[in-house]
Design a protein around this motif. Structure first.
Motif, PDB file in Angstrom:
ATOM      1  N   SER A  29       0.847  -1.191   0.000  1.00 58.45           N
ATOM      2  CA  SER A  29       0.000   0.000   0.000  1.00 58.45           C
ATOM      3  C   SER A  29       0.888   1.248   0.000  1.00 58.45           C
ATOM      4  O   SER A  29       1.855   1.341   0.759  1.00 58.45           O
ATOM      5  CB  SER A  29      -0.930   0.003   1.216  1.00 58.45           C
ATOM      6  N   VAL A  30       0.549   2.194  -0.852  1.00 62.95           N
ATOM      7  CA  VAL A  30       1.393   3.370  -1.091  1.00 62.95           C
ATOM      8  C   VAL A  30       0.522   4.619  -1.081  1.00 62.95           C
ATOM      9  O   VAL A  30      -0.583   4.627  -1.643  1.00 62.95           O
ATOM     10  CB  VAL A  30       2.116   3.271  -2.450  1.00 62.95           C
ATOM     11  N   VAL A  31       1.034   5.683  -0.468  1.00 59.05           N
ATOM     12  CA  VAL A  31       0.422   6.996  -0.607  1.00 59.05           C
ATOM     13  C   VAL A  31       1.475   7.961  -1.134  1.00 59.05           C
ATOM     14  O   VAL A  31       2.619   7.950  -0.681  1.00 59.05           O
ATOM     15  CB  VAL A  31      -0.173   7.516   0.719  1.00 59.05           C
ATOM     16  N   VAL A  32       1.095   8.754  -2.126  1.00 52.55           N
ATOM     17  CA  VAL A  32       1.979   9.762  -2.714  1.00 52.55           C
ATOM     18  C   VAL A  32       1.424  11.130  -2.359  1.00 52.55           C
ATOM     19  O   VAL A  32       0.269  11.444  -2.692  1.00 52.55           O
ATOM     20  CB  VAL A  32       2.076   9.614  -4.249  1.00 52.55           C
ATOM     21  N   LEU A  33       2.222  11.939  -1.683  1.00 50.72           N
ATOM     22  CA  LEU A  33       1.819  13.294  -1.317  1.00 50.72           C
ATOM     23  C   LEU A  33       2.477  14.267  -2.278  1.00 50.72           C
ATOM     24  O   LEU A  33       3.705  14.357  -2.352  1.00 50.72           O
ATOM     25  CB  LEU A  33       2.246  13.601   0.123  1.00 50.72           C
ATOM     26  N   GLU A  34       1.663  14.967  -3.045  1.00 55.69           N
ATOM     27  CA  GLU A  34       2.160  15.912  -4.053  1.00 55.69           C
ATOM     28  C   GLU A  34       1.669  17.316  -3.718  1.00 55.69           C
ATOM     29  O   GLU A  34       0.472  17.537  -3.528  1.00 55.69           O
ATOM     30  CB  GLU A  34       1.676  15.494  -5.444  1.00 55.69           C
ATOM     31  N   LYS A  35       2.586  18.241  -3.664  1.00 51.21           N
ATOM     32  CA  LYS A  35       2.273  19.617  -3.283  1.00 51.21           C
ATOM     33  C   LYS A  35       1.314  20.302  -4.257  1.00 51.21           C
ATOM     34  O   LYS A  35       0.493  21.129  -3.866  1.00 51.21           O
ATOM     35  CB  LYS A  35       3.574  20.405  -3.185  1.00 51.21           C
ATOM     36  N   GLY A  36       1.403  19.973  -5.534  1.00 54.22           N
ATOM     37  CA  GLY A  36       0.615  20.662  -6.550  1.00 54.22           C
ATOM     38  C   GLY A  36      -0.635  19.911  -6.965  1.00 54.22           C
ATOM     39  O   GLY A  36      -0.961  18.847  -6.425  1.00 54.22           O
ATOM     40  N   ALA A  56       2.098  28.978 -14.821  1.00 53.50           N
ATOM     41  CA  ALA A  56       0.894  28.242 -14.442  1.00 53.50           C
ATOM     42  C   ALA A  56       1.200  26.987 -13.637  1.00 53.50           C
ATOM     43  O   ALA A  56       0.362  26.535 -12.857  1.00 53.50           O
ATOM     44  CB  ALA A  56       0.111  27.859 -15.703  1.00 53.50           C
ATOM     45  N   TYR A  57       2.378  26.423 -13.810  1.00 55.59           N
ATOM     46  CA  TYR A  57       2.682  25.139 -13.192  1.00 55.59           C
ATOM     47  C   TYR A  57       3.701  25.244 -12.063  1.00 55.59           C
ATOM     48  O   TYR A  57       4.233  24.231 -11.605  1.00 55.59           O
ATOM     49  CB  TYR A  57       3.190  24.157 -14.250  1.00 55.59           C
ATOM     50  N   THR A  58       3.985  26.441 -11.615  1.00 56.49           N
ATOM     51  CA  THR A  58       4.918  26.629 -10.503  1.00 56.49           C
ATOM     52  C   THR A  58       4.293  27.558  -9.466  1.00 56.49           C
ATOM     53  O   THR A  58       3.389  28.329  -9.779  1.00 56.49           O
ATOM     54  CB  THR A  58       6.258  27.217 -10.985  1.00 56.49           C
ATOM     55  N   PRO A  59       4.780  27.515  -8.226  1.00 55.33           N
ATOM     56  CA  PRO A  59       4.183  28.343  -7.178  1.00 55.33           C
ATOM     57  C   PRO A  59       4.359  29.841  -7.433  1.00 55.33           C
ATOM     58  O   PRO A  59       5.263  30.273  -8.161  1.00 55.33           O
ATOM     59  CB  PRO A  59       4.956  27.919  -5.922  1.00 55.33           C
ATOM     60  N   TRP A  86      11.538  26.464  -8.833  1.00 50.83           N
ATOM     61  CA  TRP A  86      10.410  25.541  -8.770  1.00 50.83           C
ATOM     62  C   TRP A  86      10.223  24.926 -10.152  1.00 50.83           C
ATOM     63  O   TRP A  86      10.250  25.621 -11.158  1.00 50.83           O
ATOM     64  CB  TRP A  86       9.138  26.277  -8.375  1.00 50.83           C
ATOM     65  N   ASN A  87       9.998  23.618 -10.184  1.00 50.50           N
ATOM     66  CA  ASN A  87       9.823  22.929 -11.469  1.00 50.50           C
ATOM     67  C   ASN A  87       8.631  21.987 -11.393  1.00 50.50           C
ATOM     68  O   ASN A  87       8.636  21.053 -10.609  1.00 50.50           O
ATOM     69  CB  ASN A  87      11.075  22.110 -11.810  1.00 50.50           C
ATOM     70  N   GLY A  88       7.643  22.236 -12.215  1.00 51.55           N
ATOM     71  CA  GLY A  88       6.547  21.290 -12.329  1.00 51.55           C
ATOM     72  C   GLY A  88       5.838  21.005 -11.035  1.00 51.55           C
ATOM     73  O   GLY A  88       5.855  19.884 -10.522  1.00 51.55           O
ATOM     74  N   ASN A  89       5.201  22.011 -10.459  1.00 53.90           N
ATOM     75  CA  ASN A  89       4.489  21.872  -9.194  1.00 53.90           C
ATOM     76  C   ASN A  89       3.127  21.216  -9.449  1.00 53.90           C
ATOM     77  O   ASN A  89       2.077  21.849  -9.397  1.00 53.90           O
ATOM     78  CB  ASN A  89       4.318  23.266  -8.575  1.00 53.90           C
ATOM     79  N   CYS A  90       3.144  19.908  -9.752  1.00 56.11           N
ATOM     80  CA  CYS A  90       1.925  19.176 -10.057  1.00 56.11           C
ATOM     81  C   CYS A  90       2.248  17.683 -10.042  1.00 56.11           C
ATOM     82  O   CYS A  90       3.414  17.296  -9.960  1.00 56.11           O
ATOM     83  CB  CYS A  90       1.343  19.586 -11.414  1.00 56.11           C
ATOM     84  N   VAL A  91       1.214  16.849 -10.110  1.00 53.84           N
ATOM     85  CA  VAL A  91       1.427  15.407 -10.116  1.00 53.84           C
ATOM     86  C   VAL A  91       2.264  15.019 -11.337  1.00 53.84           C
ATOM     87  O   VAL A  91       1.930  15.364 -12.470  1.00 53.84           O
ATOM     88  CB  VAL A  91       0.085  14.653 -10.113  1.00 53.84           C
TER      89      VAL A  91
END
Length: 556
Positions: A29-36, A56-59, A86-91
């Motif tokens: 079982s896995v959980v992935v926590l992504e900021k974006g 659009a894709y960075t903070p 910041w690079n690619g702030n998304c899943v």
């Protein structure tokens, strides 16, 4: 003791995706926590203003700045918050926006100190693993993520178990054959650039649409092998992997034994949440991974989690190198060739590694060199037009600007050089916590010092000049080449280097923290040196390797 999950992964890019995929497939079982947020193919339309000029894709840097220190003329350091690492702030992280140049490291990259000796002012060390140990995982990435290419013999070709790539090269622009012809005349070995892009539908994804908008843009067909498209989608489909977007991890909670006991994070509504697991994997990219560990103090980790050596945040790496370009003017070519040159969409897709090791007495002793990629200039017209405003004597405007724009867009295509070499690890390139400035969650932001070694520039100039010679052989005009000490903001590694000695490294050879038995780091932070290629394929391969080690630790 029961846990919410077997494994908790912080970050969902090239370092996190393979671990989530492998562990979920293995039954854990896995959980992935992504900021974006969680974008999908339908969100990646080719809007240049939304994508590249408005972040659009960075903070928002007003809410989440990163403080950068640059050397001033007096040898001191000045601070600015205008840079954006910041690079690619998304899943899927920055793998959504990569160009997908998938060159492997070579055996020599794992033994730079042993092969070439020390470099004064640089902290060069050998890797604790060899190319042979990572090679099976390079091969795995080719098949699981989908890498296209064609094996061509050349002097610095690395050994490989598969005779060729699982997918043929993506469709190539006619300029590719002009490069091949020029290199043949010069005694060089042009190779098709391996790309993490599917040339046709496969692996449950569509093939490339050849619209030209690749680097810095998300892929609207799923052909690009991002962590999200290639791995996380399949991990979630097992029913054993949760991806929680908009989850800003603030701390890895650790107890008196030194182990991590929970992760604290803020959800989209700003509410603090908590999750626990047997094993924790950090994969936030090098800068933010170092920041998170430094923020996660505890009874046994007064100076930051896993930081007993004081090396968390040190030895930050970027990609060294040079660049250049030249124009192939329509006026020099036959009408038949002009029609070929006007072709839009296919990739140039050529590289040179003839100088991966430079053995040129005129340049100096035998030393590590690098890779030259030949690419189109990015097709986005707004950015290209905006750059024409700048001239050698200042701002260009009026008729002069109109003439310059007309020439730029209508008199022949440009071919661009991108040269990659090692960024030497130096004491003045590192990440710490800013003592005063905090983000919108009240957490100290990253403070990034950008020192560099002169060797980066020397090799960068050399490689860029060699690429420029090829452009001239092709008949290009207005050829320029150069190198710069300024780092690219999208290629990050180092800060948690791995090694056998806890006194001189943060992680062991399996990328498990020396001081924390349930902590692994799987983004580019583990790399003690970066090689002379983009990092993504090596990060993917190593993350698959570490996933196997985690399975062994968890037990079957």
């Amino acid at each position: 003791m029961s846990h919410d999950f077997d494994v908790c992964i912080i970050g969902s890019g090239a370092g996190g995706g393979p671990v989530a995929y492998s562990l979920a497939k293995a039954g854990y079982s896995v959980v992935v926590l992504e900021k974006g947020p969680w974008f999908t193919e339908k969100d990646f339309f080719k809007d240049e203003l939304a994508c590249c000029l408005r972040g659009a894709y960075t903070p928002n840097l007003r809410e989440e700045p990163q403080i950068v220190e640059l050397e001033n003329d007096e040898g001191g350091w000045r601070s600015t918050s205008s840079w954006n690492f910041w690079n690619g702030n998304c899943v899927g992280g920055s793998s959504n926006f990569m160009s997908g140049f998938f060159h492997r490291l070579k055996p020599v990259d794992f033994k730079l100190l042993s092969t070439f000796g020390p470099i004064d002012g640089a902290n060069i060390v050998d890797w604790p693993i060899s190319y042979d140990e990572l090679e099976p995982y390079y091969d795995k990435v080719e098949h699981e993520v989908g890498v296209s290419g064609r094996i061509v013999a050349h002097p610095h070709a690395e050994p490989r178990r598969s005779p060729d790539f699982p997918y043929p090269p993506i469709t190539e622009h006619p300029i590719s054959k002009y490069i091949d012809q020029a290199c043949d005349k010069m005694g060089l070995h042009a190779i098709p650039t391996p790309r993490a892009i599917l040339p046709y539908p496969s692996l449950g994804r569509k093939g490339c649409s050849y619209n030209g908008y690749c680097g810095s843009y998300g892929c609207s067909t799923g052909a690009k092998g991002s962590s999200r498209a290639a791995l996380l989608t399949q991990a979630v489909a097992t029913g054993r992997c949760q991806v929680r977007p908009n989850a800003m991890v603030s701390r890895l909670v650790n107890d008196h034994s030194g182990k991590i006991v929970a992760v604290e994070y803020y959800d989209k509504a700003g509410q603090q949440k908590r999750v626990d697991a047997q094993i924790y994997v950090v994969a936030c990219q090098a800068i933010e991974t170092a920041r998170l560990l430094l923020l996660s103090t505890g009874p046994r980790h007064q100076n930051g989690l896993a930081n007993g050596s004081g090396l968390v945040g040190q030895n930050l790496l970027f990609a060294g190198g040079g660049a250049g370009s030249g124009r192939l003017p329509y006026a020099k070519f036959s009408q038949e060739k002009v029609e070929e040159l006007r072709n839009f969409g296919p990739f140039i897709n050529r590289a040179l590694q003839d100088w991966y090791v430079i053995d040129d007495p005129a340049f100096g002793p035998r030393q590590k060199g690098g890779t030259i990629d030949f690419v189109h200039r990015h097709p986005n017209p707004v950015a290209r037009a905006t750059r024409q405003i700048r001239g050698r004597k200042g701002i260009v405007w009026g008729k002069a600007l109109k003439d310059k724009l007309k020439a730029h867009f209508s008199e022949g295509p440009y071919v661009k050089i991108e040269a990659f070499c090692d960024w030497q690890p130096v004491p003045d390139c590192h990440v710490t916590l800013d003592p005063k400035i905090k983000d919108k969650w009240g957490l100290p932001v990253a403070r990034i010092r950008l020192g560099f070694h002169v060797r980066n520039l020397q090799i960068g100039w050399y490689l860029a000049a060699r690429g420029a010679e090829v452009l001239r052989q092709m008949g290009a005009e207005d050829v320029i080449s150069f190198a710069s000490g300024a780092p690219p903001t999208n290629l990050l590694a180092g800060t948690c280097r791995f090694g056998d000695d806890p006194k001189t490294s943060v992680l062991n050879a399996d990328c498990r923290a020396h001081e924390v038995e349930n902590l692994y780091v799987t983004d580019g932070s583990f790399m003690p040196t970066g090689g002379s290629v983009p990092y993504t394929w090596t990060i993917y391969a190593n993350a698959f390797r570490v996933a196997d080690r985690i399975v062994e630790q968890l037990g079957t």
